[in-house]
Design an enzyme around this catalytic site. Structure first.
Site, PDB file in Angstrom:
ATOM      1  CB  CYS A   1      -3.635  -1.855  -1.426  1.00  0.00           C
ATOM      2  SG  CYS A   1      -5.115  -1.318  -0.547  1.00  0.00           S
TER       3      CYS A   1
ATOM      4  CB  CYS B   1      -3.364   2.655   2.449  1.00  0.00           C
ATOM      5  SG  CYS B   1      -4.718   1.491   2.097  1.00  0.00           S
TER       6      CYS B   1
ATOM      7  CB  CYS C   1      -4.199   3.089  -1.223  1.00  0.00           C
ATOM      8  SG  CYS C   1      -2.920   1.803  -1.139  1.00  0.00           S
TER       9      CYS C   1
ATOM     10  CB  CYS D   1      -0.872   0.061   1.265  1.00  0.00           C
ATOM     11  SG  CYS D   1      -1.898  -1.375   1.591  1.00  0.00           S
TER      12      CYS D   1
END
Length: 349
Positions: free
Chosen positions: A68, A41, A71, A37
């Site tokens: 992810c 995030c 994000c 991420c």
């Protein structure tokens, strides 16, 4: 000079605070979920012991993490390029899809432009990035003890032969070539100069190369032949030691390596490799000077060949050898890496 990320403690604090100062510059891989991420995030924050920090999305992927879906960390580097954003979104949606330049063109994008843009932002092409996303899934499955067929399906390959061929081209051995009980273990880990593959037994490091070196598959095959041993996916004490020492080296803390090495070569090549280890960090030597060091002043070309045959990058510092005229000459890991390593080591003078 290479950009070095702050300590993990500082980055973890930035993760907890969702500090925008690191957005696009630092990324977190979460071992418990296998996801990476942005530090901003909005997802629930992981425990510190489950985090590893990296300086690029490519580094996270090479370390085995997937992006992810909240994000979209792959999008952080190119917010103003709609073509790249489109392809990254499609890759997030279908990470095991088999992409081709014809697919890229069918979406209305120019393949040459896409190739250059991805290379500039991510250090790799879109097709290679997509291929790595697929193969890393297979590698992770094998590392977790899964069957080859499970790794093949996880990597999105319908054909067992195509999976074997792609895997062997990347690693040097087909997926079925790894033996669980083998004395030699192979591990794939990330550095600031890209992913590396190390091979070691319980006492010595036998091979250390950048994963994209074209000679890696041949080197691994020669190692298997010379040691008369199979290779398993896993880790050993020398591999854990060299990973820690490389981290310290890249962080600018220590350029001394104590990991025990197993050298596979002729007496002459071993003499050259040992001479390489006497060159201090921050210094360089010419091939001619190296030949003088081993008392073989007329063997400059042979010294150059032995230098190129080195199978333990950085610890046996063949990157510290340059041409008599000061030119960087060749380097198996890429001349750009040689330049980065020499620049990095100036801090050790």
């Amino acid at each position: 000079m290479l950009f070095t990320l702050p300590s993990d403690a500082i980055l973890y604090d930035a993760l907890i605070a969702r500090d925008p100062a690191y957005d696009g510059r630092a990324f977190v891989g979460v071992r418990s979920t296998g996801v990476f991420c942005r530090l901003t995030c909005p997802a629930r924050k992981p425990k510190a012991e489950n985090c590893s920090f990296h300086d690029s999305p490519t580094a996270c992927i090479d370390a085995g993490f997937r992006p992810c879906k909240r994000c979209h960390p792959m999008h952080a580097l190119v917010p103003d390029d709609p073509a790249v954003q489109d392809l990254l979104t499609r890759l997030d949606t279908a990470p095991t899809r088999r992409w081709s330049e014809a697919d890229v063109k069918a979406l209305g994008h120019d393949p040459s432009t896409i190739r250059r843009t991805f290379k500039r932002h991510f250090g790799t092409t879109f097709l290679d990035l997509a291929r790595a996303r697929r193969l890393q899934a297979g590698f992770t499955t094998l590392a977790d003890g899964g069957r080859v067929i499970d790794a093949q399906l996880e990597a999105g390959f319908d054909s067992p032969s195509a999976f074997r061929k792609a895997f062997a081209a990347m690693i040097g051995l087909p997926p079925g070539g790894f033996q669980k009980s083998a004395l030699l273990k192979a591990d794939w880990f990330q550095t600031v100069l890209g992913p590396m593959i190390g091979v070691a037994d319980n006492t010595h490091l036998h091979l250390l190369e950048f994963a994209d070196r074209k000679a890696l598959p041949a080197e691994l095959k020669r190692l298997v032949t010379s040691t008369k041993s199979g290779v398993a996916i896993g880790s050993t004490p020398p591999l854990e030691q060299v990973k820690q020492e490389l981290q310290s080296y890249f962080d600018g803390q220590n350029a001394t390596f104590t990991t025990p090495l197993a050298l596979h070569g002729t007496p002459f090549t071993k003499d050259v490799w040992r001479a390489l280890q006497t060159i201090p960090a921050g210094h360089t030597r010419s091939y001619a000077a190296l030949a003088e060091t081993i008392q073989r002043p007329t063997a400059t070309r042979a010294v150059a060949r032995a230098n190129g045959a080195n199978q333990i990058a950085i610890l046996i510092p063949c990157h510290r050898v340059i041409g008599t005229d000061g030119a960087l000459t060749g380097y198996g890991g890429g001349v750009w890496r040689k330049r980065k390593l020499i620049d990095l080591e100036r801090q050790y003078l």
